[in-house]
Enzyme design. Structure first.
Site, PDB file in Angstrom:
ATOM      1  N   CYS A 155     -13.664   4.602 -11.850  1.00  0.00           N
ATOM      2  CA  CYS A 155     -12.874   3.707 -12.692  1.00  0.00           C
ATOM      3  C   CYS A 155     -13.685   3.092 -13.823  1.00  0.00           C
ATOM      4  O   CYS A 155     -13.168   2.844 -14.892  1.00  0.00           O
ATOM      5  CB  CYS A 155     -12.256   2.616 -11.838  1.00  0.00           C
ATOM      6  SG  CYS A 155     -13.501   1.739 -10.883  1.00  0.00           S
ATOM      7  N   GLU A 181      -7.537  -4.078  -8.418  1.00  0.00           N
ATOM      8  CA  GLU A 181      -8.614  -3.428  -9.185  1.00  0.00           C
ATOM      9  C   GLU A 181      -8.072  -2.067  -9.589  1.00  0.00           C
ATOM     10  O   GLU A 181      -7.938  -1.172  -8.754  1.00  0.00           O
ATOM     11  CB  GLU A 181      -9.864  -3.274  -8.308  1.00  0.00           C
ATOM     12  CG  GLU A 181     -10.470  -4.594  -7.848  1.00  0.00           C
ATOM     13  CD  GLU A 181     -11.302  -5.264  -8.925  1.00  0.00           C
ATOM     14  OE1 GLU A 181     -11.425  -4.718 -10.040  1.00  0.00           O
ATOM     15  OE2 GLU A 181     -11.837  -6.351  -8.645  1.00  0.00           O
ATOM     16  N   LEU A 182      -7.739  -1.914 -10.880  1.00  0.00           N
ATOM     17  CA  LEU A 182      -6.946  -0.750 -11.280  1.00  0.00           C
ATOM     18  C   LEU A 182      -7.718   0.169 -12.239  1.00  0.00           C
ATOM     19  O   LEU A 182      -8.924   0.248 -12.162  1.00  0.00           O
ATOM     20  CB  LEU A 182      -5.624  -1.238 -11.860  1.00  0.00           C
ATOM     21  CG  LEU A 182      -4.900  -2.272 -10.973  1.00  0.00           C
ATOM     22  CD1 LEU A 182      -3.648  -2.795 -11.639  1.00  0.00           C
ATOM     23  CD2 LEU A 182      -4.588  -1.699  -9.605  1.00  0.00           C
ATOM     24  N   PRO A 227      -7.135   3.303   4.145  1.00  0.00           N
ATOM     25  CA  PRO A 227      -7.797   4.114   3.123  1.00  0.00           C
ATOM     26  C   PRO A 227      -6.821   5.097   2.490  1.00  0.00           C
ATOM     27  O   PRO A 227      -5.723   5.309   3.009  1.00  0.00           O
ATOM     28  CB  PRO A 227      -8.877   4.857   3.917  1.00  0.00           C
ATOM     29  CG  PRO A 227      -8.332   4.946   5.306  1.00  0.00           C
ATOM     30  CD  PRO A 227      -7.474   3.728   5.513  1.00  0.00           C
ATOM     31  N   TRP A 286      -9.027   7.109  -3.409  1.00  0.00           N
ATOM     32  CA  TRP A 286      -9.727   8.261  -2.837  1.00  0.00           C
ATOM     33  C   TRP A 286     -11.104   8.486  -3.414  1.00  0.00           C
ATOM     34  O   TRP A 286     -11.897   9.231  -2.859  1.00  0.00           O
ATOM     35  CB  TRP A 286      -8.893   9.530  -2.990  1.00  0.00           C
ATOM     36  CG  TRP A 286      -8.327   9.745  -4.368  1.00  0.00           C
ATOM     37  CD1 TRP A 286      -7.064   9.431  -4.776  1.00  0.00           C
ATOM     38  CD2 TRP A 286      -8.986  10.299  -5.517  1.00  0.00           C
ATOM     39  NE1 TRP A 286      -6.896   9.745  -6.106  1.00  0.00           N
ATOM     40  CE2 TRP A 286      -8.067  10.281  -6.582  1.00  0.00           C
ATOM     41  CE3 TRP A 286     -10.264  10.794  -5.761  1.00  0.00           C
ATOM     42  CZ2 TRP A 286      -8.379  10.731  -7.866  1.00  0.00           C
ATOM     43  CZ3 TRP A 286     -10.581  11.251  -7.033  1.00  0.00           C
ATOM     44  CH2 TRP A 286      -9.642  11.227  -8.062  1.00  0.00           C
ATOM     45  N   SER A 344      -4.231   2.966  -8.643  1.00  0.00           N
ATOM     46  CA  SER A 344      -3.646   3.191  -9.965  1.00  0.00           C
ATOM     47  C   SER A 344      -2.855   1.970 -10.446  1.00  0.00           C
ATOM     48  O   SER A 344      -2.446   1.121  -9.638  1.00  0.00           O
ATOM     49  CB  SER A 344      -2.706   4.399  -9.901  1.00  0.00           C
ATOM     50  OG  SER A 344      -1.655   4.121  -9.003  1.00  0.00           O
TER      51      SER A 344
HETATM   52  P1  NAD Z   1      -3.057   5.249  -5.901  1.00  0.00           P
HETATM   53  O1  NAD Z   1      -2.455   4.070  -6.545  1.00  0.00           O
HETATM   54  O2  NAD Z   1      -2.312   6.524  -5.934  1.00  0.00           O
HETATM   55  O3  NAD Z   1      -3.347   4.975  -4.354  1.00  0.00           O
HETATM   56  C1  NAD Z   1      -4.190   3.923  -3.943  1.00  0.00           C
HETATM   57  C2  NAD Z   1      -3.808   3.522  -2.534  1.00  0.00           C
HETATM   58  O4  NAD Z   1      -2.520   2.920  -2.528  1.00  0.00           O
HETATM   59  C3  NAD Z   1      -3.754   4.662  -1.528  1.00  0.00           C
HETATM   60  O5  NAD Z   1      -4.365   4.240  -0.327  1.00  0.00           O
HETATM   61  C4  NAD Z   1      -2.266   4.875  -1.358  1.00  0.00           C
HETATM   62  O6  NAD Z   1      -1.918   5.427  -0.105  1.00  0.00           O
HETATM   63  C5  NAD Z   1      -1.754   3.456  -1.461  1.00  0.00           C
HETATM   64  N1  NAD Z   1      -0.344   3.307  -1.816  1.00  0.00           N
HETATM   65  C6  NAD Z   1       0.492   4.205  -2.387  1.00  0.00           C
HETATM   66  N2  NAD Z   1       1.719   3.663  -2.567  1.00  0.00           N
HETATM   67  C7  NAD Z   1       1.651   2.407  -2.097  1.00  0.00           C
HETATM   68  C8  NAD Z   1       2.585   1.324  -2.028  1.00  0.00           C
HETATM   69  N3  NAD Z   1       3.838   1.440  -2.475  1.00  0.00           N
HETATM   70  N4  NAD Z   1       2.160   0.154  -1.517  1.00  0.00           N
HETATM   71  C9  NAD Z   1       0.885   0.004  -1.086  1.00  0.00           C
HETATM   72  N5  NAD Z   1      -0.024   0.987  -1.119  1.00  0.00           N
HETATM   73  C10 NAD Z   1       0.347   2.172  -1.626  1.00  0.00           C
HETATM   74  O7  NAD Z   1      -4.503   5.408  -6.555  1.00  0.00           O
HETATM   75  P2  NAD Z   1      -5.558   6.580  -6.343  1.00  0.00           P
HETATM   76  O8  NAD Z   1      -5.054   7.774  -7.058  1.00  0.00           O
HETATM   77  O9  NAD Z   1      -5.927   6.695  -4.907  1.00  0.00           O
HETATM   78  O10 NAD Z   1      -6.836   5.992  -7.098  1.00  0.00           O
HETATM   79  C11 NAD Z   1      -7.184   6.336  -8.412  1.00  0.00           C
HETATM   80  C12 NAD Z   1      -7.003   5.117  -9.296  1.00  0.00           C
HETATM   81  O11 NAD Z   1      -7.775   4.044  -8.778  1.00  0.00           O
HETATM   82  C13 NAD Z   1      -7.503   5.333 -10.714  1.00  0.00           C
HETATM   83  O12 NAD Z   1      -6.553   4.817 -11.635  1.00  0.00           O
HETATM   84  C14 NAD Z   1      -8.788   4.486 -10.774  1.00  0.00           C
HETATM   85  O13 NAD Z   1      -9.124   4.008 -12.051  1.00  0.00           O
HETATM   86  C15 NAD Z   1      -8.470   3.386  -9.823  1.00  0.00           C
HETATM   87  N6  NAD Z   1      -9.686   2.776  -9.297  1.00  0.00           N
HETATM   88  C16 NAD Z   1      -9.996   1.515  -9.736  1.00  0.00           C
HETATM   89  C17 NAD Z   1     -11.154   0.892  -9.298  1.00  0.00           C
HETATM   90  C18 NAD Z   1     -11.523  -0.500  -9.773  1.00  0.00           C
HETATM   91  O14 NAD Z   1     -12.427  -1.098  -9.221  1.00  0.00           O
HETATM   92  N7  NAD Z   1     -10.857  -1.041 -10.779  1.00  0.00           N
HETATM   93  C19 NAD Z   1     -11.990   1.553  -8.395  1.00  0.00           C
HETATM   94  C20 NAD Z   1     -11.645   2.838  -7.971  1.00  0.00           C
HETATM   95  C21 NAD Z   1     -10.475   3.435  -8.431  1.00  0.00           C
END
Ligand code: NAD
Length: 508
Positions: A267, A233-234, A162, A137, A212
């Site tokens: 991130c 990318e976490l 997304p 997000w 995440s």
């Molecule tokens: P999240 O893991 O909650 O969700 C990410 C996406 O995964 C969403 O679109 C969600 O709907 C989807 N999702 C949820 N469950 C799923 C499943 N079982 N299978 C497949 N998809 C599923 O993460 P978030 O809260 O949206 O993002 C924040 C995290 O992202 C932070 O930890 C941040 O560090 C990381 N982040 C990393 C980078 C990078 O480049 N390393 C960039 C931006 C954000």
């Protein structure tokens, strides 16, 4: 499509901005099927024509930039400056780079074998088919449509799911893609919750996931079961190290930006600051002054501002919990420390001094407007503590160049920037990925194009050596001949022992 619609709420006011359907598993299946049938036509286009399609898309996005920025700001709460100057700019630059780099990165190449010298091997790279992009997000363009560019340029169709928190910008970009005259099935956006993301992991031919660590593990495990390529990318816990001899005003200005960009929901942002004892007081005073000068308000409330609202309310609870834990363990709130009065998710940018490694704020990802500062004895201690982390995404080092460069080489991190912060993300020529729990694989660079292809290595008789090649082939196969075995033994000793070395002056 039976699930509840997704209501998108304004981080600045809490009011509903819009709602989108949760298209669920069925929506994903239909989109992937459409993408599969459109894929071969897209893959058959020349690089120039694919690049032309991406340029048309970029033109459409730039023509509609006011609407795109309005949408992005409304759903994310970030300042317009960041929506335009970071997210849009990045998309434009990424299209330029991937469009220009693809012909060279993906071109066929010849490998000449040493042992089977009568052969020549041609490497042919072909797209995977349908790449599923799953986004977080915090960057509705950067880590969503942005991550579609490399797979598209490599000849794949893309289905983007997304985040359910900020889906509106992606929906708008898919519309602009179509309005630019591009094939609607080649780049599609499906809105949905986690279930839709999981369905994409179950069906796509390759997965680009940003989010995440917890979800990333599930996605990678499922992709592993299916044996499809998966890039994750976490999270991050990026350190910023200030060495004695650093330009302190510059380091403080950079640290303030890197800690509080998009209210810390980035991130690669600075999550921990280590400063060498002799310069610690001066640096902390400069940082505190910088941070108290930051302008925080809702988008639309007056001219430019530095910080907007926190997108995801849950982040406020994490920030408050980490501050309480740190203060209980001896840290001091140097600036900020509380929520902003009024509607919306506002938290003052907060700096903690006197941080210690055992505090949660030094170990767990914060992803909010909070940064801890810890004093260290010397560069050795800074490196050791910076590396004591589950994460390894990005890092910054400020100091005299030789010393800073030496520290940079010792950090366990996918990316390090010296005497600056964050802008290394815009070096799209270089692969950008994490170590440890920050993920696997990388975006950017020629590597990012190649990872969305599979290679066929076609081995042929080398031109002009067809007869020799036939002879060699006839000697190696059945029926085995003891004379051939003897010849192979002699050849092995000659090639890898001292025989050839004597002729060449070096061992192969
Ligand atoms: P999240 O893991 O909650 O969700 C990410 C996406 O995964 C969403 O679109 C969600 O709907 C989807 N999702 C949820 N469950 C799923 C499943 N079982 N299978 C497949 N998809 C599923 O993460 P978030 O809260 O949206 O993002 C924040 C995290 O992202 C932070 O930890 C941040 O560090 C990381 N982040 C990393 C980078 C990078 O480049 N390393 C960039 C931006 C954000």
């Amino acid at each position: 499509m039976s699930a509840q619609p997704i209501r998108v709420l304004s981080p600045a006011t809490g009011a509903e901005v819009a709602s989108v359907p949760d298209e669920g598993r069925d929506g994903v299946a239909a989109a992937v099927a459409r993408a599969r049938s459109a894929g071969p036509g897209w893959a058959a286009l020349s690089y120039e024509r694919r690049f032309a399609a991406l340029r048309r898309f970029r033109d459409a996005v730039l023509d509609a930039s006011e609407t795109v920025v309005d949408t992005l700001v409304a759903e994310s709460g970030k300042p317009r400056h960041e929506a335009e100057g970071i997210e849009l700019l990045y998309l434009c630059e990424l299209i330029r780079f991937m469009g220009r780099a693809a012909p060279r990165a993906l071109k066929e190449e010849t490998r000449r074998p040493f042992l089977f010298a009568t052969k020549s091997t041609r490497l042919v790279r072909r797209p995977l088919g349908v790449v599923g992009v799953i986004g977080p997000w915090n960057f509705p363009i950067l880590n969503n449509a942005g991550d579609a560019i490399a797979p598209l340029m490599a000849g794949n169709a893309v289905v983007l799911k997304p985040s359910e928190v900020t889906p509106l910008t992606s929906v708008l970009l898919a519309r602009l893609w179509r309005e630019a005259g591009n094939s609607p099935a080649v780049f599609q956006v499906v809105t949905g919750r986690g279930e839709a993301g999981a369905a994409l992991v179950d069906t796509a031919d390759g997965i680009m996931f940003t989010g995440s660590v917890a979800t990333g593990r599930r996605v990678a495990a499922r992709a592993g079961e299916r044996l499809v390529p998966c890039v994750t990318e976490l999270g991050g816990k990026s350190p910023l190290i200030v060495l004695a001899g650093a330009d302190l005003p510059r380091a403080a200005r950079a640290a303030a930006w890197s800690s509080f960009i998009h209210s810390g929901q980035v991130c690669i942002r600075t999550e921990r600051i280590f400063v060498e004892e002799p310069v610690a007081d001066e640096f902390q005073a400069l940082l505190a002054r910088r941070v108290t000068e930051l302008v925080q308000r809702a988008p639309g409330d007056g001219p430019t501002h530095d910080l907007g609202a926190v997108t995801f309310p849950h982040q406020l609870e994490i920030v408050e919990r980490q501050i309480a834990d740190a203060v209980e363990k001896g840290a001091r709130v140097a600036t900020g420390g509380d929520r902003f009065a009024g509607p919306g998710n506002f938290f003052r940018p907060t700096v903690l001094s006197g941080a210690r490694p055992e505090m949660a704020v030094m170990r767990e990802e914060t992803f909010g407007p909070l940064v801890p500062v810890m004093r260290v004895k010397d560069a050795e201690e800074a490196v050791r503590l910076a590396n004591e982390s589950r994460f390894g995404l990005n890092a910054s080092v400020f100091g005299p160049e030789a010393a800073a460069r030496s520290v940079a080489r010792r950090l366990e991190s996918g990316n390090v920037i010296v005497n600056d912060v964050l802008v290394n993300y815009f070096v799209v020529e270089a692969p950008f990925g994490g170590w440890k729990e920050s993920g696997l694989g990388a975006r950017h660079g020629a590597e990012a194009l190649r990872q969305w292809t599979r290679t066929t290595a076609i081995t042929l008789p080398r031109r002009g050596l067809g007869l020799v090649d036939r002879f060699v082939a006839s000697r190696l196969a059945f029926p085995y001949d003891p004379r051939v075995r003897g010849a192979l033994q002699r050849a092995m000793r000659f090639l890898y022992g001292t025989g050839l070395a004597r002729k060449l002056g070096r061992r192969p």
